[in-house]
Write a protein that holds these residues in place. Structure first.
Motif, PDB file in Angstrom:
ATOM      1  N   PRO A   1      72.917 -35.339 -69.996  1.00 58.76           N
ATOM      2  CA  PRO A   1      71.905 -34.336 -70.286  1.00 58.76           C
ATOM      3  C   PRO A   1      70.735 -35.014 -70.991  1.00 58.76           C
ATOM      4  O   PRO A   1      70.872 -36.144 -71.482  1.00 58.76           O
ATOM      5  CB  PRO A   1      72.627 -33.382 -71.238  1.00 58.76           C
ATOM      6  N   ARG A   2      69.611 -34.333 -71.063  1.00 59.85           N
ATOM      7  CA  ARG A   2      68.471 -34.896 -71.777  1.00 59.85           C
ATOM      8  C   ARG A   2      68.851 -35.074 -73.249  1.00 59.85           C
ATOM      9  O   ARG A   2      69.392 -34.164 -73.870  1.00 59.85           O
ATOM     10  CB  ARG A   2      67.250 -33.983 -71.642  1.00 59.85           C
ATOM     11  N   LEU A   3      68.578 -36.276 -73.784  1.00 60.14           N
ATOM     12  CA  LEU A   3      68.959 -36.596 -75.160  1.00 60.14           C
ATOM     13  C   LEU A   3      67.759 -36.459 -76.085  1.00 60.14           C
ATOM     14  O   LEU A   3      66.613 -36.550 -75.634  1.00 60.14           O
ATOM     15  CB  LEU A   3      69.478 -38.035 -75.224  1.00 60.14           C
ATOM     16  N   SER A   4      68.026 -36.278 -77.365  1.00 59.71           N
ATOM     17  CA  SER A   4      66.915 -36.323 -78.323  1.00 59.71           C
ATOM     18  C   SER A   4      67.293 -37.084 -79.587  1.00 59.71           C
ATOM     19  O   SER A   4      68.435 -37.109 -80.010  1.00 59.71           O
ATOM     20  CB  SER A   4      66.410 -34.906 -78.657  1.00 59.71           C
ATOM     21  N   ILE A   5      66.265 -37.720 -80.141  1.00 64.21           N
ATOM     22  CA  ILE A   5      66.376 -38.596 -81.316  1.00 64.21           C
ATOM     23  C   ILE A   5      65.498 -38.020 -82.415  1.00 64.21           C
ATOM     24  O   ILE A   5      64.400 -37.535 -82.133  1.00 64.21           O
ATOM     25  CB  ILE A   5      65.841 -40.004 -80.946  1.00 64.21           C
ATOM     26  N   PHE A   6      65.945 -38.125 -83.650  1.00 61.23           N
ATOM     27  CA  PHE A   6      65.191 -37.557 -84.767  1.00 61.23           C
ATOM     28  C   PHE A   6      64.847 -38.631 -85.774  1.00 61.23           C
ATOM     29  O   PHE A   6      65.702 -39.433 -86.160  1.00 61.23           O
ATOM     30  CB  PHE A   6      66.009 -36.436 -85.423  1.00 61.23           C
ATOM     31  N   THR A   7      63.610 -38.622 -86.200  1.00 63.54           N
ATOM     32  CA  THR A   7      63.182 -39.629 -87.171  1.00 63.54           C
ATOM     33  C   THR A   7      61.958 -39.140 -87.926  1.00 63.54           C
ATOM     34  O   THR A   7      61.363 -38.110 -87.593  1.00 63.54           O
ATOM     35  CB  THR A   7      62.931 -40.992 -86.490  1.00 63.54           C
ATOM     36  N   SER A   8      61.605 -39.902 -88.945  1.00 62.11           N
ATOM     37  CA  SER A   8      60.443 -39.582 -89.767  1.00 62.11           C
ATOM     38  C   SER A   8      59.164 -40.060 -89.067  1.00 62.11           C
ATOM     39  O   SER A   8      59.177 -41.084 -88.388  1.00 62.11           O
ATOM     40  CB  SER A   8      60.605 -40.307 -91.108  1.00 62.11           C
ATOM     41  N   PRO A   9      58.065 -39.348 -89.246  1.00 56.82           N
ATOM     42  CA  PRO A   9      56.800 -39.840 -88.666  1.00 56.82           C
ATOM     43  C   PRO A   9      56.389 -41.178 -89.275  1.00 56.82           C
ATOM     44  O   PRO A   9      55.559 -41.881 -88.706  1.00 56.82           O
ATOM     45  CB  PRO A   9      55.794 -38.735 -89.015  1.00 56.82           C
ATOM     46  N   GLU A  10      56.967 -41.523 -90.406  1.00 57.17           N
ATOM     47  CA  GLU A  10      56.647 -42.809 -91.037  1.00 57.17           C
ATOM     48  C   GLU A  10      57.643 -43.886 -90.629  1.00 57.17           C
ATOM     49  O   GLU A  10      57.608 -44.995 -91.174  1.00 57.17           O
ATOM     50  CB  GLU A  10      56.627 -42.652 -92.557  1.00 57.17           C
ATOM     51  N   SER A  11      58.517 -43.591 -89.707  1.00 51.14           N
ATOM     52  CA  SER A  11      59.469 -44.602 -89.250  1.00 51.14           C
ATOM     53  C   SER A  11      58.717 -45.707 -88.522  1.00 51.14           C
ATOM     54  O   SER A  11      57.576 -45.528 -88.098  1.00 51.14           O
ATOM     55  CB  SER A  11      60.520 -43.986 -88.332  1.00 51.14           C
TER      56      SER A  11
ATOM     57  N   LEU B   1      64.828 -47.990 -73.439  1.00 44.68           N
ATOM     58  CA  LEU B   1      66.174 -47.586 -73.050  1.00 44.68           C
ATOM     59  C   LEU B   1      66.191 -46.430 -72.044  1.00 44.68           C
ATOM     60  O   LEU B   1      67.269 -45.956 -71.668  1.00 44.68           O
ATOM     61  CB  LEU B   1      66.997 -47.197 -74.286  1.00 44.68           C
ATOM     62  N   GLY B   2      64.999 -46.014 -71.646  1.00 48.37           N
ATOM     63  CA  GLY B   2      64.936 -44.962 -70.631  1.00 48.37           C
ATOM     64  C   GLY B   2      65.120 -43.563 -71.190  1.00 48.37           C
ATOM     65  O   GLY B   2      65.411 -42.617 -70.455  1.00 48.37           O
ATOM     66  N   ILE B   3      64.943 -43.439 -72.503  1.00 51.54           N
ATOM     67  CA  ILE B   3      65.083 -42.118 -73.139  1.00 51.54           C
ATOM     68  C   ILE B   3      63.734 -41.407 -73.190  1.00 51.54           C
ATOM     69  O   ILE B   3      63.670 -40.191 -73.003  1.00 51.54           O
ATOM     70  CB  ILE B   3      65.700 -42.280 -74.554  1.00 51.54           C
ATOM     71  N   GLY B   4      62.685 -42.162 -73.418  1.00 53.82           N
ATOM     72  CA  GLY B   4      61.342 -41.588 -73.353  1.00 53.82           C
ATOM     73  C   GLY B   4      60.800 -41.135 -74.698  1.00 53.82           C
ATOM     74  O   GLY B   4      61.519 -40.592 -75.532  1.00 53.82           O
ATOM     75  N   LEU B   5      59.486 -41.391 -74.880  1.00 56.72           N
ATOM     76  CA  LEU B   5      58.837 -41.064 -76.154  1.00 56.72           C
ATOM     77  C   LEU B   5      58.890 -39.580 -76.472  1.00 56.72           C
ATOM     78  O   LEU B   5      59.006 -39.184 -77.633  1.00 56.72           O
ATOM     79  CB  LEU B   5      57.363 -41.500 -76.100  1.00 56.72           C
ATOM     80  N   ASP B   6      58.822 -38.751 -75.445  1.00 56.26           N
ATOM     81  CA  ASP B   6      58.812 -37.297 -75.694  1.00 56.26           C
ATOM     82  C   ASP B   6      60.117 -36.821 -76.316  1.00 56.26           C
ATOM     83  O   ASP B   6      60.161 -35.723 -76.886  1.00 56.26           O
ATOM     84  CB  ASP B   6      58.606 -36.529 -74.388  1.00 56.26           C
ATOM     85  N   ASN B   7      61.157 -37.615 -76.173  1.00 57.16           N
ATOM     86  CA  ASN B   7      62.449 -37.204 -76.715  1.00 57.16           C
ATOM     87  C   ASN B   7      62.721 -37.766 -78.108  1.00 57.16           C
ATOM     88  O   ASN B   7      63.825 -37.679 -78.607  1.00 57.16           O
ATOM     89  CB  ASN B   7      63.558 -37.555 -75.727  1.00 57.16           C
ATOM     90  N   VAL B   8      61.677 -38.360 -78.686  1.00 51.92           N
ATOM     91  CA  VAL B   8      61.732 -38.749 -80.100  1.00 51.92           C
ATOM     92  C   VAL B   8      61.046 -37.633 -80.880  1.00 51.92           C
ATOM     93  O   VAL B   8      59.859 -37.367 -80.679  1.00 51.92           O
ATOM     94  CB  VAL B   8      61.002 -40.078 -80.353  1.00 51.92           C
ATOM     95  N   ILE B   9      61.789 -36.987 -81.723  1.00 55.09           N
ATOM     96  CA  ILE B   9      61.270 -35.811 -82.422  1.00 55.09           C
ATOM     97  C   ILE B   9      61.028 -36.156 -83.884  1.00 55.09           C
ATOM     98  O   ILE B   9      61.908 -36.674 -84.574  1.00 55.09           O
ATOM     99  CB  ILE B   9      62.262 -34.641 -82.272  1.00 55.09           C
TER     100      ILE B   9
END
Ligand SMILES: Cc1ncc(COP(=O)(O)O)c(C=O)c1O
Ligand SMILES: Cc1ncc(COP(=O)(O)O)c(C=O)c1O
Lengths: 465, 465
Positions: A182-192, A203-211
């Motif tokens: 399924p579509r995956l999502s990653i969570f991080t700080s905007p200052e990461s 890795l083929g996950i895509g920038l849009d899936n970094v939240i």
């Protein structure tokens, strides 16, 4: 052509006596230009040249025929002369300034031994040593067991964590690719660090899936917002799998509240990765390790001794809590030419299949030798010292006028310092803050007078602006 | 604890005089143990110890307090002593044996300068130098323009090619991930390096989507089968996007027919990548470069000067024909703290965003200095010499009895040579061939008598078996 046809190619092409003489002479130049002059505050930190001029000076082009010894030694001198002196006390520009001589000796030895950290037979000493150094670092995290590997930089360590988290949740990704997931999502700080984005793209996950999760006014990730963003992402049909939190952000040095984040990760069963590339070294300090309270609850930690500990580029450890051999399962290809199973020693010592690299540089020796030389206490002192300098700078800046007003003039001040070669320090904007200077002051070479120099020099360079 | 509280942390923690003395002493040990004894055929190539014994001998554990100078120097000596001597003429075990002193001087200088190849301000000399070295390598491929980057090893170079090929065809992958794409497929030889598999897994493409093309009895990829496999994959709903072909396979040194493969890639509009990590150096040789005829038609080439050219680990170049800045578009994250756009110099010189790394080691200086020292002609000699030795070995083996019968006894012979420390050479099975020794003989240090030694030694070690 002449030359080649005259030589007997059945005989060696390397003259050891001449070669060792050359290396000796080059060593002297390195000692003089890089380590003596290059760390002398009375000398320039850089010798600025415009690119066109520098290219001409260096005569970079490669040719058909070789050059005589003296000319080559002059080249060694020139490369040293026009390179930035990152060990100079006034190099405040990046997170890797300074020099440690024990580490440097370890690096020279690494280069001379020129081996590859993939099998016990090719690197017996380093297979055991890497293991021991990783164990030492894991112990500081608070883990008595686990796994780990040195990677060519923290960006790669962060990427590895991402791939491991994905594989642990969805092992089928290895054979079938992301299409099976399924579509995956990653969570991080905007200052990461930007490596989270680079990793997600690679890795083929895509920038849009970094939240990006909200941060408070000090730049710390807000756990409640993390919780909400995870729920939101789920409601939008994605599968959250990884939280990448910060112990020491690149620009402001912020530490996220790991304990609270761990609660959220527990609740949602997410992989918790701590990017401690910059800040991880606080774990050596009894005074400052509280900044990473809760780190032992993480699944993985990336930590760069090439930054605050001055171990030298590249030195980045990925530490794992896992004891199920996940690293190897995730990355292995079981090449028969390298990882034969009918060897005469324990093939678990052939650690190469834990890596996505094949050749892997030995990055542990320099850290090990330095650690042996000064002990954990010596490294603790370095960390404590960095905090003392940082606090001193803040206090002094408050006392001086004009240090709030740098924004428009930062690029001009930067240009002036580079062209005069007096110091190097980086600037950037951040969020809705305009340009400011980020001064890194962790090098064990620094003293309080270098802090004063920094302040005076900014004033001098900017006084007419 | 005592010690720490006694030190004034406002003062430097590094003593330059003591540090430089230590480095000097360590340098002498390196010269003696690694470069003199370590290259002496009368000395052992390795000093085999069982892991438990070696761990005890080395006393690897790190502690609270540091150690005195003499003890540390003894450690330098021990690490050297128990490490494999990869520069020894009887190290035939891997593709990186041998030593070049100019390269080694470049590596020491790189370590001492300790900078990061991401911005012109931090690495003015190396930004220009890398560019020039890449230009020189591209010229040998037959390209007058293009792009490229040094990566931490050939596996990473191969992975980069895969990511670039994917991005060029489907730029949306960067933001949306693989979910936005049809299922992709990659084509390669079964004798290709395992990094193709590792790359496909890491990038989220998956091992099942790596399709192995038939090879002929010499191990060369069969273009007709490639064509058929591409059609078949299409008919199964996948989108072929990349052919990864071999110039020098890891085990047998096979060169795929690049010109024919290029025709197929043209026909199907696929990215053609050449993994020339091992074989690329034949491009220096007028005699042998025909093996890579057609390479100029590729989109990308991975080439490891740390293998046949003995540049030292790590040194791997990814070369691109592309002139549209694909590398940067594919990998960039535009971090404002590093790649400010309001700099006082041409920001195109800030090449860091071409990489998925942030810190990137300087891998060009060692190759550049070696190339300056011996010229393209000197490197040509090394390649020609490697072929001469290989041919000699084959001829001699034909003359000797018993060299076909090694299979069952290879592991035993290997154990004996390691424990006696007389030489190191790797063995493995291949396809339906049973165990055989893969002897690498490219080092410029070798002479014909080392070939004879190899043959005699195999006979001696195996004579009772
Ligand atoms: C917080 C943080 N994480 C990761 C990295 C990346 O580390 P490396 O430069 O070794 O790739 C950096 C580098 O600046 C960093 O500051
Ligand atoms: C043909 C080939 N390609 C790629 C590689 C990988 O290169 P590296 O070890 O630098 O990752 C190798 C290494 O043995 C190789 O032989």
């Amino acid at each position: 052509m002449e030359q080649a046809s005259l030589r007997d190619l059945n005989e060696p092409l390397i003259d050891h006596a001449e070669g060792q003489f050359f290396l000796n002479e080059a060593f002297k130049i390195i000692m003089e230009e890089v380590l003596s002059n290059g760390t002398d505050v009375k000398q320039k930190v850089c010798e600025w040249k415009e690119p066109e001029e520098l290219a001409l000076l260096l005569d970079l082009g490669v040719r058909e025929t070789g050059e005589p010894r003296d000319k080559l030694l002059q080249r060694v001198r020139d490369v040293a002369k026009y390179s930035v002196k990152t060990s100079h006390p006034h190099f405040f520009n990046q997170q890797y300034g300074g020099v440690d001589y024990h580490s440097l000796a370890g690096r020279f030895l690494t280069e001379a031994l020129n081996t590859n950290l993939f099998t016990y037979e090719a690197a017996p000493v380093f297979v055991l040593m890497e293991n021991e150094v990783l164990r030492g670092l894991r112990q500081l995290v608070g883990w008595t067991e686990g796994d780990g590997i040195f990677c060519p930089g923290g960006s790669t360590s962060n990427m590895y964590a991402m791939n491991l988290a994905r594989y642990q949740r969805f092992p089928e990704v290895k054979s079938q690719g992301v299409w099976a997931l399924p579509r995956l999502s990653i969570f991080t700080s905007p200052e990461s660090h930007y490596s989270v984005k680079k990793g997600a793209a690679f890795l083929g996950i895509g920038l849009d899936n970094v939240i990006f999760v909200k941060v408070d006014d000090r730049g710390r990730l807000i756990p409640e917002d993390l919780d909400e963003k995870i729920e939101l992402s789920k409601s939008q049909g994605a599968v959250p799998f990884l939280v990448s939190c910060m112990s020491g952000t690149t620009v402001q040095g912020v530490f996220d509240p790991l304990d609270h984040i761990a609660d959220i990760c527990d609740k949602h069963k997410l992989w918790m990765h701590v990017d401690a590339c910059w800040g991880g070294s606080v774990l050596f300090s009894k005074k400052h390790r509280h900044l990473m309270k809760g780190v032992d609850r993480a699944n993985s930690v990336a930590w760069n001794p090439h930054k605050m500990l001055v171990a030298g580029l590249q030195c980045s450890a990925l530490l794992l809590k896992d004891t199920t051999n996940l690293l190897k399962q995730c990355h292995s290809a079981n090449a028969t030419y390298l990882f034969q199973q009918d060897k005469f020693y324990d093939v678990n010592l052939d650690i190469g299949d834990k890596s996505v690299q094949c050749s892997r540089k030995v990055d542990c020796l320099k850290l090990w030798l330095m650690w042996k030389a000064v002990g954990s206490m010596g490294l603790e002192e370095r960390v404590d010292k960095a905090f003392i300098h940082a606090r001193y700078l803040v206090e002094q800046m408050k006392k001086r006028e004009g240090f709030q007003l740098l924004s428009m003039v930062a690029p001009v001040i930067k240009e002036r310092m580079m062209k005069q070669g007096t110091m190097m320090v980086g600037y950037q904007p951040l969020g809705n803050k305009v340009n400011f200077f980020r001064v890194t002051v962790f090098s064990p070479l620094l003293s309080q007078k270098d802090m004063d120099f920094f302040l005076d020099e900014i004033e001098r360079l900017g006084k007419d602006l």
